[in-house]
Motif scaffolding. Structure first.
Motif, mmCIF file in Angstrom:
data_model
loop_
_atom_site.group_PDB
_atom_site.id
_atom_site.type_symbol
_atom_site.label_atom_id
_atom_site.label_comp_id
_atom_site.label_asym_id
_atom_site.label_seq_id
_atom_site.Cartn_x
_atom_site.Cartn_y
_atom_site.Cartn_z
ATOM 1 N N SER A 185 67.004 82.829 51.950
ATOM 2 C CA SER A 185 67.762 81.920 51.095
ATOM 3 C C SER A 185 67.867 80.557 51.758
ATOM 4 C CB SER A 185 69.164 82.479 50.825
ATOM 5 O OG SER A 185 69.874 82.630 52.035
ATOM 6 N N GLY A 186 68.301 79.569 50.975
ATOM 7 C CA GLY A 186 68.573 78.254 51.534
ATOM 8 C C GLY A 186 67.575 77.177 51.181
ATOM 9 N N SER A 188 67.840 67.410 55.496
ATOM 10 C CA SER A 188 67.925 68.674 56.235
ATOM 11 C C SER A 188 68.170 69.841 55.294
ATOM 12 C CB SER A 188 69.060 68.616 57.252
ATOM 13 O OG SER A 188 68.856 67.597 58.205
ATOM 14 N N LEU A 189 67.699 70.987 55.707
ATOM 15 C CA LEU A 189 67.986 72.239 55.030
ATOM 16 C C LEU A 189 68.129 73.328 56.086
ATOM 17 C CD1 LEU A 189 65.457 72.341 52.026
ATOM 18 C CD2 LEU A 189 67.947 72.176 51.859
ATOM 19 N N ARG A 190 68.874 74.363 55.753
ATOM 20 C CA ARG A 190 69.010 75.516 56.637
ATOM 21 C C ARG A 190 68.643 76.773 55.875
ATOM 22 N NH1 ARG A 190 74.171 78.684 59.041
ATOM 23 N NH2 ARG A 190 73.385 79.152 61.150
ATOM 24 N N LEU A 191 67.628 77.442 56.343
ATOM 25 C CA LEU A 191 67.202 78.689 55.737
ATOM 26 C C LEU A 191 67.829 79.862 56.473
ATOM 27 C CD1 LEU A 191 63.368 78.030 55.253
ATOM 28 C CD2 LEU A 191 65.277 77.395 53.763
ATOM 29 N N SER A 192 68.113 80.915 55.722
ATOM 30 C CA SER A 192 68.640 82.152 56.297
ATOM 31 C C SER A 192 67.759 83.318 55.882
ATOM 32 C CB SER A 192 70.069 82.413 55.825
ATOM 33 O OG SER A 192 70.945 81.400 56.236
ATOM 34 N N CYS A 193 67.656 84.289 56.766
ATOM 35 C CA CYS A 193 66.903 85.507 56.486
ATOM 36 C C CYS A 193 67.735 86.681 56.955
ATOM 37 C CB CYS A 193 65.554 85.486 57.195
ATOM 38 S SG CYS A 193 64.619 87.026 57.042
#
Length: 120
Positions: free
Chosen positions: A6-7, A16-21
């Protein structure tokens, strides 16, 4: 076992972006976790990798801009992406080598992709 990424989203150049797994299901131990990306018409490529003990490896194109981290207690990996460029536009996939139960062998899993689009 499932990996939920997600993210992703749309961001302007320099943003900026922050991805999560997040990994869920029957999990004994997660070893390496990584992020890959695939742009239209290109092959999937490694973006960043992190071992269970926190050692990291990055693609040259993202060094100094992206940071991979993980929370072993939450079975989750993150990708902080700063100074984004249009060439970072791609579908980002998370990946994990994990042992679902002892004494099973390590198995490799992919999450569904999350789209990252960087506008110029």
């Amino acid at each position: 076992v499932q990996l939920q990424a997600s993210g992703g989203g749309l961001v302007q150049t320099g943003g900026s972006l922050r991805l999560s797994c997040a990994a869920s299901g029957r999990i004994f131990r997660i070893n390496d976790m990584g992020w890959y990306r695939q742009a239209p018409g290109k092959q999937r490529e490694l973006v960043a990798l992190i071992t269970r003990t926190g050692s990291t490896n990055y693609a040259d194109s993202v060094k100094g801009r992206f940071t991979i981290s993980r929370d072993n207690a939450k079975n989750t990996a993150y990708l902080q992406m700063n100074s984004l460029k249009p060439e970072d536009t791609a579908v980002y996939y998370c990946n994990a080598d994990l042992i679902p139960y002892a004494p099973a062998a390590t198995q490799n899993y992919w999450g569904q992709g999350t789209q990252v689009t960087v506008s110029s």
